[in-house]
Enzyme design. Structure first.
Site, PDB file in Angstrom:
ATOM      1  N   ARG B 294       0.752  -1.121  -0.061  1.00  0.00           N
ATOM      2  CA  ARG B 294       0.007   0.060  -0.021  1.00  0.00           C
ATOM      3  C   ARG B 294       0.907   1.251  -0.050  1.00  0.00           C
ATOM      4  O   ARG B 294       0.587   2.193  -0.710  1.00  0.00           O
ATOM      5  CB  ARG B 294      -0.936  -0.162   1.113  1.00  0.00           C
ATOM      6  CG  ARG B 294      -1.964  -0.945   0.898  1.00  0.00           C
ATOM      7  CD  ARG B 294      -3.137  -1.006   2.129  1.00  0.00           C
ATOM      8  NE  ARG B 294      -4.220  -1.824   1.561  1.00  0.00           N
ATOM      9  CZ  ARG B 294      -5.300  -2.195   2.127  1.00  0.00           C
ATOM     10  NH1 ARG B 294      -5.330  -1.984   3.564  1.00  0.00           N
ATOM     11  NH2 ARG B 294      -6.235  -3.116   1.876  1.00  0.00           N
ATOM     12  N   TYR B 426      -6.697   0.119  -7.130  1.00  0.00           N
ATOM     13  CA  TYR B 426      -6.255  -1.376  -6.681  1.00  0.00           C
ATOM     14  C   TYR B 426      -5.588  -1.352  -5.095  1.00  0.00           C
ATOM     15  O   TYR B 426      -5.490  -0.271  -4.726  1.00  0.00           O
ATOM     16  CB  TYR B 426      -5.410  -1.947  -7.536  1.00  0.00           C
ATOM     17  CG  TYR B 426      -4.107  -1.306  -8.327  1.00  0.00           C
ATOM     18  CD1 TYR B 426      -3.403  -0.338  -7.519  1.00  0.00           C
ATOM     19  CD2 TYR B 426      -3.707  -1.613  -9.514  1.00  0.00           C
ATOM     20  CE1 TYR B 426      -2.216  -0.183  -8.032  1.00  0.00           C
ATOM     21  CE2 TYR B 426      -2.552  -1.076 -10.079  1.00  0.00           C
ATOM     22  CZ  TYR B 426      -1.772  -0.328  -9.315  1.00  0.00           C
ATOM     23  OH  TYR B 426      -0.667   0.270  -9.700  1.00  0.00           O
ATOM     24  N   GLU B 427      -5.154  -2.452  -4.699  1.00  0.00           N
ATOM     25  CA  GLU B 427      -4.580  -2.647  -3.165  1.00  0.00           C
ATOM     26  C   GLU B 427      -5.612  -2.147  -2.196  1.00  0.00           C
ATOM     27  O   GLU B 427      -4.874  -1.498  -1.340  1.00  0.00           O
ATOM     28  CB  GLU B 427      -3.341  -1.931  -3.488  1.00  0.00           C
ATOM     29  CG  GLU B 427      -2.136  -2.424  -2.633  1.00  0.00           C
ATOM     30  CD  GLU B 427      -1.698  -3.779  -3.103  1.00  0.00           C
ATOM     31  OE1 GLU B 427      -1.728  -4.282  -4.006  1.00  0.00           O
ATOM     32  OE2 GLU B 427      -1.747  -4.633  -1.893  1.00  0.00           O
ATOM     33  N   GLY B 428      -6.765  -2.091  -2.600  1.00  0.00           N
ATOM     34  CA  GLY B 428      -7.986  -1.633  -1.590  1.00  0.00           C
ATOM     35  C   GLY B 428      -8.374  -0.252  -2.133  1.00  0.00           C
ATOM     36  O   GLY B 428      -7.265   0.790  -2.016  1.00  0.00           O
ATOM     37  N   GLN B 433      -9.106   2.118   2.232  1.00  0.00           N
ATOM     38  CA  GLN B 433      -8.097   3.017   3.150  1.00  0.00           C
ATOM     39  C   GLN B 433      -8.760   3.728   3.918  1.00  0.00           C
ATOM     40  O   GLN B 433      -8.288   3.812   5.356  1.00  0.00           O
ATOM     41  CB  GLN B 433      -7.054   3.740   2.106  1.00  0.00           C
ATOM     42  CG  GLN B 433      -6.575   2.818   1.064  1.00  0.00           C
ATOM     43  CD  GLN B 433      -5.826   1.758   1.369  1.00  0.00           C
ATOM     44  OE1 GLN B 433      -5.040   1.728   2.400  1.00  0.00           O
ATOM     45  NE2 GLN B 433      -5.966   0.673   0.485  1.00  0.00           N
TER      46      GLN B 433
END
Lengths: 569, 569
Positions: B294, B426-428, B433
Site C-alpha cells: 500500500r 487497486y490494493e484496496g 483505505q
C-alpha cells in the site's frame, strides 16, 4: 444499462427552480407552454435514449478516421445524425424566419444536456452548428443568411469554428491566417487551423467553416481580425454544394477522448470566403458564437455528469460486495452512498445554474433588459467552467464507484471521464472562464453579482421558518461571498486572477445551494429533494470557505519563487 | 522533455524533514550512511532517467499482448527490466540472508517513487515482487524461502498477488477458489482470478503466483482462506523452472491506462501449490504483503505527481501565449503559476508523508517498538490514498497546464492521468483505505493519531517565533483536527465511515503543512522552500476545515433518501 433522459428532473427544474414560466409571459416566447415544453423534452429524450446513446461506445472503440482527405465517421453516426436532423433537433432555438422553431435557448439547453449524455462526440456536431447559426443570424449579410441558415438549421449542412492556430490558442490575437480580397467581393483565405472539431463530416452535404483571419490592413492583435464564411463546397447558382473549395483536412488528432469526433488540422490555401460582419470585427462576431457555445459546453459537462451518475447508481444497486442490509448491494456502504448522492446533488446544482443562465439569455432576448443580459453574461463562465469541472469530477467518481470495473474500458465509465475532459479546455479553458468572471464580468463593479446574491439571500430569508437548518448556512455563505466580491473588485487584476478559479467555484457553491433550497421549498420542505438539498448544503457548500480563503490571498507570495527556484525545489 | 530524478529533493526530505538520520543510530541500519544513501539514489535515479523513462510512451502506444497464452511485453520492457534486475534494484530492502541488500524500506520507497515516475506499467512488476518477497520472508517455510527468495530478489523470477475473483473484490472473504491436498504436501489449486497484474511476463524465467484459496475444511469468510505459492513452472530438483503448472492466462483486460502492464484473467486448474503460512491463515500473510504494498502504491501516485509536474513546468516555461513579462512564457500567468506551484507543493507534501511512513516502518523493524509500528500502521492508508489521489489530481492539473495539447495523446500528459487512475482503486480502493484509517487504525482510541498531532503542534510551537504566519495556522489546524478525532472515535462505525474519505484528506492536509513547515525551518525561514511552504499553508491547508465539516456530519441524513428516491430525483 442504458441512458434514461431525466425528463422529470428537467421539468421540475424548469417549473419550480429556474422560473421558466416567466418566459411565457413574454411575447417572444408566449408559445412555449407546458404542453410544448413537455412534448419537446419527451421527444428529444426519446431520440437520445433510443437512437443516439447506442452509438456512444462504438464511436469510442472505432474512432472517426481520415480516408483520402475525407472524414469517415464512426459506426452508426450517420444514421443517428440523420435522425437528429430530420427531427428538427439541430437547433430548436433557431429563428423562425429561416426555418427554425424559435424556441427558447432554455429548451435548447435541456436538449443539449440530454444529447451530451447520449453521445458527446456526435452532439458536438450540432452544437457547433448552433453556434454558427447564432453568429450568422447576428452578423451576416442577408444574402449569407438566406443561403446558409436554412441548410444549417435543417442539418443538411454543418458548421465549424476555426480559431486556433499552433501559436495562437488562448491568445487568439496572435493568429497569422490571412484573407486577401479577390476583387469580386470574396476573399482568398490562407492559413493553418488546428483543433477543428468536425472539420469534415460524411453525413452532411456541406461543411461551413467560420474562419478567423487577418485582412491585409488588419492590425496586429485581436482588433485586426475578421471573420469569414469558407464552405467546403462552393454553393452553385441554386445554392447547392458545388465545386470543392481550396481547403483540406490535413490530419486528425489522436486524443484522450471524444474519439468519435474528428479533431482536424485544417489547411486553407487561398480558399474562397465571404466576410461575416464588419472588417476587423471578427472578434465581436466570434464572441457571439462563443458566448452561447460556452453555455453549450457547460451542458456537455452536465450531460456527462448525468450519464455517469446513472451508470454508477445502476452499478451500485446491482453489485453485491460485503455484508450489508437493505438492498444487499454496495449502495448500502456509507462511502458508496456518499459518492452516489454527491453525484446526484452536484448534477442537480450545476444543471440548475445552467438552466438559470439560459433563462437569463432568453429573458434578455425577449425583454431587451440590460439586467437580464448582465445576469446571462455573469452566469456564462460559471456554467461553462463549473459544468465541465463537475462533469469531469462526477465521471471520476463514477469510475471509483465501479471499483476495478471502472478501469476496464468495456464498462464505459472511463469513457465518460476521457470524453468530458476536453470540455474543461476547449471554448476557452476553465482558467480563462474564471479570468473572464473576475475581470470583464466585474466591470460593473460587481452589480450583477450583488443582484444575484440579493436573490439568494431573499430566498434564504423566505425559507428561514420552514427550513432553518438549510436557510441559515446559505445566508451566511452568501454574505461571506458578497464580502469576498466586495474585496475582489477593489483589487488589481493580478490579484483577482490569482484566485479566480477558486472564486468561480465558490460562486457556484453558493448558487448550487440556493437552487437546492428552492427545490426543497417547492417540495414543501420535506421529501427526497429536500434530503438532497440538505446533503449539498451540509456537506458540499462548506467548501466555499476554503475557496474564499484562497481568493483573499490574491497574488500575495505567488511569485515569491523565481522560475529557477520553482525548478529547483 | 525527459524525466529528471529529483535527487536533491529526496535528499533534502530524508535529511531535514523525515529524520532519516535516526535510522543510522539503530544497529539494523547503521550502514545506511549519507554516502550509501547518495550512491543508491544517484544510481537508481540514473537508471530511471536513462533506461526506464524511455519505454514509458512506447508501452502506452504498443500495449502488452497475449500470444498463444503467453504475455508478450511492450517494446523495450525486457531490456529495461533486465537493467533493473541486474542493477539489484528489484528490492533493495530484501533480507541480506537471501541475497538482498537489507537496506531500509525508506530507500526502497524513494526508488519506487522514481521508478513510478519513469514507467508505472513496468515498475508494477518489481513492486509486486517486493510484496511477495516480504510475505515469503515473514510467513513461508525455510524451504520455500531458500528456493524462491534468491530468485525473486535477483529478479530472475517475478511475483504476483492473486486475490480478486469476479464476485470477490473488496470483499476478499467471498472468494471461491479451492485448494485440495494432494497427499504429498502439495495442494491442487483451482479457480479463476481476475485483475492479476503481470500474471505473465516474457522477461523472467518464472512467474510465482501467491494465490488465496480455501481448503476443504476452510470456513466461509476471511477466516477460512489460505495462501499458496503456485509457480508458473514447477521448480525441478535443482530449483530451475521445470514443467508447466496447470494454470494459464485466459485473457488480458483492455484498460484506461497502464497499457504496458498486462492485467490478466488467470485460470488455475488443479495447479500445484505449496502452503505459505498457516492453514486458514492466508489473510494474515496477505496483509503483510499488502501493507507495504500500500505504501508502494502510494508512491506510484507520488511518482506520477512528480513526472506530471516536471512535464507541466517544462511546458509552462516554453509555451508563449499572451503578453506577459518575465520569461514571456505562460508560467507568468497567475493561474498557470498557481497550478504549477500547486503541483510542486502537493508533491512535496505527500512525498514527505510517504517517507515519514517508511521511516516509521524501518524504525519499527529496527527497534521493535510498538509506537513506531502504530505510527507506520496509521500512516499507511494515508500514504496510499492521499498519494494516489494527489497523483491523479496533479496529472489532471498537468493536462490543464498544457491546454489543448494536454488532450492530445502524443504529449504524454494524458497518459500520466490514465495510468495513475488505477492506483486509487487497486490494493484496496481509497474508500477502503479511509475506512481502515477510521476503524482499525483507531482501535487504539486515537492514541497513534494524537502522538503524531503532538509532534505537529510541538513543531508549530517551535516555529512560532521564526515563522508566526505559518506556525499559527498549522497549530490551529492540528487542534481542530484533534477535536475532530476525539469526536470521531466516540462515534458508531457507520458515522465514521460516512466521513472517512474527508477525514483522511483532512489528516493529510495537516501533515502536509507540518512537513512543509519543517522544510521551511530547515531553510532558516527564508528561501524557496519557505515560499512553497507558505503557498501550501495559506492556500491548501484551509481545505481541512470544510473536510472536517463533512466528517462531523457523520451518517446524519445520508440514508434519508431511499434507494427508490435516489433513482427518482
Amino acid at each position: 444499462m442504458t441512458y434514461r433522459a431525466p425528463i422529470a428532473d428537467l421539468r421540475f427544474l424548469l417549473e419550480h427552480v429556474v422560473d421558466f414560466g416567466k418566459l411565457r409571459s413574454t411575447e417572444l416566447f408566449s408559445e412555449a407552454g407546458e404542453d410544448v415544453t413537455d412534448a419537446i423534452l419527451t421527444e428529444a429524450g426519446k431520440l437520445c435514449e433510443e437512437v443516439i446513446a447506442p452509438v456512444n461506445r462504438p464511436g469510442d472503440e472505432t474512432p472517426s478516421t481520415l480516408e483520402n482527405g475525407q472524414v469517415r465517421s464512426a459506426p452508426g453516426y450517420a444514421e443517428a445524425y440523420r435522425a437528429i436532423a430530420e427531427g428538427g433537433w439541430v437547433c430548436v432555438s433557431a429563428p423562425a424566419d429561416y426555418g427554425g422553431m424559435g424556441l427558447p435557448v432554455t429548451l435548447q439547453t435541456a436538449i443539449n444536456d440530454m444529447m451530451s449524455s447520449a453521445c458527446l462526440s456526435l452532439q458536438l456536431n450540432p452544437l457547433l452548428t448552433q453556434g454558427q447559426i447564432e453568429a450568422l443570424a447576428a452578423h451576416a449579410s442577408d444574402e449569407i443568411k438566406a443561403l446558409y441558415l436554412p441548410k444549417l438549421i435543417s442539418g443538411e449542412w454543418s458548421g465549424t469554428m476555426n480559431l486556433t492556430e499552433p501559436a495562437a490558442g488562448s491568445d487568439v490575437g496572435a493568429l497569422t491566417s490571412k484573407a486577401e480580397p479577390n476583387g469580386d467581393g470574396t476573399y482568398a483565405v490562407t492559413g493553418q487551423k488546428i483543433y477543428i472539431t468536425w472539420g469534415d463530416a460524411d453525413f452532411v452535404d456541406n461543411v461551413c467553416h467560420l474562419v478567423l483571419a487577418r485582412l491585409p490592413d488588419g492590425k496586429p492583435g485581436t482588433k485586426g481580425i475578421s471573420l469569414f464564411m469558407v464552405p467546403r463546397n462552393l454553393p452553385d447558382a441554386d445554392g447547392a454544394p458545388g465545386v470543392a473549395n481550396s481547403l483540406k483536412v490535413v490530419s486528425l488528432e489522436h486524443k484522450l477522448g471524444i474519439h468519435g469526433s474528428p479533431t482536424c488540422v485544417m489547411e486553407f490555401d487561398g480558399a474562397t470566403g465571404w466576410l461575416v460582419g464588419e472588417e476587423h470585427g471578427g472578434m465581436a462576431a466570434m464572441f457571439t458564437m462563443m458566448n452561447n457555445a460556452r453555455l453549450g459546453v457547460g451542458c456537455q459537462g452536465i450531460g456527462i455528469a448525468e450519464a455517469a451518475t446513472q451508470k454508477a447508481l445502476a452499478y451500485a444497486l446491482e453489485r453485491k460486495q460485503g455484508k450489508v442490509g437493505g438492498t444487499g448491494a454496495i449502495i448500502e456502504h456509507a462511502d458508496v452512498r456518499r459518492m452516489v448522492t454527491t453525484m446526484k446533488a452536484e448534477t442537480f446544482a450545476v444543471r440548475a445554474i445552467a438552466l438559470a443562465n439560459a433563462v437569463a439569455i432568453d429573458m434578455g432576448e425577449a425583454t431587451g433588459e440590460e439586467d437580464w443580459k448582465a445576469r446571462a453574461a455573469l452566469l456564462t463562465p460559471i456554467s461553462k467552467a463549473h459544468g465541465t469541472d463537475i462533469g469531469h469530477e462526477m465521471a471520476q467518481l463514477g469510475i471509483q464507484v465501479h471499483g476495478g470495473m471502472g478501469f476496464i474500458e468495456e464498462t464505459g465509465a472511463a469513457q465518460f471521464a476521457r470524453d468530458v475532459r476536453v470540455t474543461q479546455i476547449y471554448e476557452g479553458t476553465n482558467g480563462i472562464q474564471a479570468m473572464d468572471l473576475v475581470a470583464r464580468k466585474m466591470m460593473d463593479g460587481g452589480a450583477a453579482a450583488y443582484a444575484l446574491l440579493d436573490e439568494v439571500e431573499a430566498a434564504a430569508e423566505a425559507a428561514r421558518e420552514t427550513l432553518p437548518d438549510l436557510a441559515q448556512p446559505i445566508f451566511n455563505a452568501a454574505e461571506n461571498f458578497r464580502e469576498a466580491t466586495e474585496w475582489l473588485v477593489e483589487q488589481e487584476m493580478q490579484d483577482r486572477f490569482a484566485g479566480c478559479v477558486a472564486y468561480l467555484r465558490a460562486f457556484a457553491r453558493v448558487l448550487g445551494a440556493h437552487y437546492h433550497l428552492l427545490a426543497a421549498m417547492a417540495e414543501g420542505g420535506s421529501g427526497p429533494r429536500t434530503g438532497l438539498a440538505r446533503f449539498f448544503i451540509k456537506r458540499i457548500l462548506p467548501e466555499h470557505e476554503s475557496l474564499i480563503a484562497q481568493v483573499r490571498e490574491g497574488a500575495e507570495g505567488l511569485y515569491d519563487l523565481s522560475v529557477e527556484e520553482l525548478q529547483a525545489v
